[in-house]
Design an enzyme around this catalytic site. Sequence first.
Site, PDB file in Angstrom:
ATOM      1  N   HIS A   1      48.111 -62.704 -59.961  1.00  0.00           N
ATOM      2  CA  HIS A   1      49.406 -62.868 -59.295  1.00  0.00           C
ATOM      3  C   HIS A   1      49.633 -64.327 -58.914  1.00  0.00           C
ATOM      4  CE1 HIS A   1      52.165 -59.585 -57.754  1.00  0.00           C
ATOM      5  NE2 HIS A   1      52.832 -60.670 -57.404  1.00  0.00           N
TER       6      HIS A   1
ATOM      7  N   SER B   1      61.438 -58.761 -62.905  1.00  0.00           N
ATOM      8  CA  SER B   1      60.809 -58.139 -61.738  1.00  0.00           C
ATOM      9  C   SER B   1      61.674 -57.026 -61.163  1.00  0.00           C
ATOM     10  CB  SER B   1      60.557 -59.198 -60.669  1.00  0.00           C
ATOM     11  OG  SER B   1      60.141 -58.595 -59.454  1.00  0.00           O
TER      12      SER B   1
ATOM     13  N   ARG C   1      55.970 -70.259 -62.165  1.00  0.00           N
ATOM     14  CA  ARG C   1      56.563 -71.269 -61.298  1.00  0.00           C
ATOM     15  C   ARG C   1      57.299 -72.377 -62.053  1.00  0.00           C
ATOM     16  NH1 ARG C   1      51.988 -69.978 -58.041  1.00  0.00           N
ATOM     17  NH2 ARG C   1      52.571 -69.266 -55.948  1.00  0.00           N
TER      18      ARG C   1
ATOM     19  N   ARG D   1      50.430 -64.058 -46.437  1.00  0.00           N
ATOM     20  CA  ARG D   1      50.840 -65.342 -47.012  1.00  0.00           C
ATOM     21  C   ARG D   1      51.172 -66.266 -45.855  1.00  0.00           C
ATOM     22  NH1 ARG D   1      54.324 -62.794 -52.055  1.00  0.00           N
ATOM     23  NH2 ARG D   1      52.524 -61.793 -53.020  1.00  0.00           N
TER      24      ARG D   1
ATOM     25  N   TYR E   1      57.997 -70.493 -50.223  1.00  0.00           N
ATOM     26  CA  TYR E   1      57.704 -69.151 -50.739  1.00  0.00           C
ATOM     27  C   TYR E   1      57.285 -69.226 -52.201  1.00  0.00           C
ATOM     28  CZ  TYR E   1      58.107 -64.161 -51.599  1.00  0.00           C
ATOM     29  OH  TYR E   1      57.830 -62.864 -51.922  1.00  0.00           O
TER      30      TYR E   1
ATOM     31  N   ARG F   1      48.613 -65.084 -55.416  1.00  0.00           N
ATOM     32  CA  ARG F   1      49.505 -64.558 -54.379  1.00  0.00           C
ATOM     33  C   ARG F   1      49.148 -63.136 -53.966  1.00  0.00           C
ATOM     34  NH1 ARG F   1      54.144 -67.478 -53.776  1.00  0.00           N
ATOM     35  NH2 ARG F   1      55.391 -65.665 -53.204  1.00  0.00           N
TER      36      ARG F   1
ATOM     37  N   THR G   1      52.750 -53.297 -61.796  1.00  0.00           N
ATOM     38  CA  THR G   1      51.831 -54.221 -61.136  1.00  0.00           C
ATOM     39  C   THR G   1      50.888 -53.414 -60.256  1.00  0.00           C
ATOM     40  OG1 THR G   1      53.352 -56.088 -61.187  1.00  0.00           O
ATOM     41  CG2 THR G   1      51.670 -56.113 -59.478  1.00  0.00           C
TER      42      THR G   1
ATOM     43  N   PRO H   1      57.007 -62.043 -64.662  1.00  0.00           N
ATOM     44  CA  PRO H   1      57.894 -61.431 -63.668  1.00  0.00           C
ATOM     45  C   PRO H   1      57.769 -62.145 -62.325  1.00  0.00           C
ATOM     46  CG  PRO H   1      55.951 -60.064 -64.007  1.00  0.00           C
ATOM     47  CD  PRO H   1      55.894 -61.153 -65.034  1.00  0.00           C
TER      48      PRO H   1
ATOM     49  N   GLY I   1      48.460 -70.090 -63.616  1.00  0.00           N
ATOM     50  CA  GLY I   1      48.037 -71.469 -63.776  1.00  0.00           C
ATOM     51  C   GLY I   1      48.507 -72.161 -65.032  1.00  0.00           C
TER      52      GLY I   1
ATOM     53  N   TYR J   1      57.336 -52.323 -59.593  1.00  0.00           N
ATOM     54  CA  TYR J   1      56.701 -51.940 -58.333  1.00  0.00           C
ATOM     55  C   TYR J   1      57.134 -50.498 -58.114  1.00  0.00           C
ATOM     56  CZ  TYR J   1      55.638 -56.835 -57.241  1.00  0.00           C
ATOM     57  OH  TYR J   1      55.154 -58.118 -57.250  1.00  0.00           O
TER      58      TYR J   1
ATOM     59  N   LYS K   1      49.652 -54.681 -65.119  1.00  0.00           N
ATOM     60  CA  LYS K   1      49.533 -56.082 -64.713  1.00  0.00           C
ATOM     61  C   LYS K   1      48.646 -56.210 -63.476  1.00  0.00           C
ATOM     62  CE  LYS K   1      52.312 -60.099 -63.320  1.00  0.00           C
ATOM     63  NZ  LYS K   1      51.818 -60.285 -61.934  1.00  0.00           N
TER      64      LYS K   1
END
Length: 408
Positions: A303, A163, A358, A221, A81, A306, A212, A134, A336, A186, A279
Amino acid sequence: MDIKRRDLLLTGTVVAAAAATAATPALAQTPAPANARSNIQAGDELIAYEGGKEVKRLRIINTAELELEAEKILPKGGFDYIQSGSGAEYTKRENLRALEATPIEPHFLSGVLKPDLSVNILGSNLPFPIVVAPMGSHGRAHVSKEVGTAAGVAATGTLMILSTVSNSSLEEVATANPGPKWMQIYLPADRGVARELLQRAKAAGYTALIPTIDTTIQYPRETNIRNNFRTPLSLGRGNAPRGEPDPVKAARMMASKTDLNWDDIAFIKQETNLPVVIKGVMSPVTATRAIERGVDGVYVSNHGGRALDGVSASITALPRVADAVRGRVPIVFDSGIRRGQDVFRALALGANVVATGRPVMYGLALGGHLGVQSVLEYLRNDLYIVMQLAGTPDIKSITRDYIAPRIA
């Protein structure tokens, strides 16, 4: 892990950001509003899951290797995930490729001794221009969840963007991180639920709100579908309405608005009078409209690959957005970022601060709050070296003059 993905990782880049799992219909007996999406199914609260447990500083050679190590300790569904993107993952790959294809042009003999990395954004003084993006459900990475991330961020003095779909509550995170913090939104379709969330964030000391705009519905996904993985409710939904004791019902009440529009952005600002940074900006048109409507900042992001697959790399969109903004509001950038060079590239092309995702999640998985601290310090130190070698004395001096023209 297949060899091709491992080879790509070891070029030195991974992708940033995270979000909620592929959309699934709510149960008929608890319908969500027609303009809302919910990922919650009955039984989700019963699924057992446990992330990393160790708390330790990390020896980091590069952040790509953290992903390889995190894969060894996390449950497959949770790890996949975090690392995966949407669709065919074109955009995820393009984020990496495009950053590496943006060459730095150093100015030697500049006389720079010790670069100053400090920066101010929307009233927050930061020791360096790298913040935490987030990301939902840090419990997928570590048992300390977002509280662990917050403690690691606090140790470095930089900014964390929490988030909406965090496992820990926004109040718990605020306690763990008394320093700079923003809240990603959200926006719940239910205005009452939305109002409660916004007021909680303001009361807890979050100084900006980050709605967002690029995931009103989920693009498939494929890795999550293949794994049949959904984030277990047993990890917690810390920001669900406090008045509903049933965790499934409370989570469904957070179903986000699918027909998001500029009136919703105005609602967020009117309810709190806090700065609003949207965002998911990937075009000059959106950036210009945002400024015309009083938005306080734009956040260039796809994102982390994503959201909608097939869009350009964030770094490709950044210069055009910066040209449209013309310095009128600050620009946040992600997708990135894995080395100091990446941060430098984004700053040179118009970002005011750069967010990473990440690598922080992998640091959390491997070392808890000390792992998060290790990742942020690694990126900070790498940026310092790049700035000194490139000849930039401070953040404001990093301009497009330090990006070499690309020859086709």
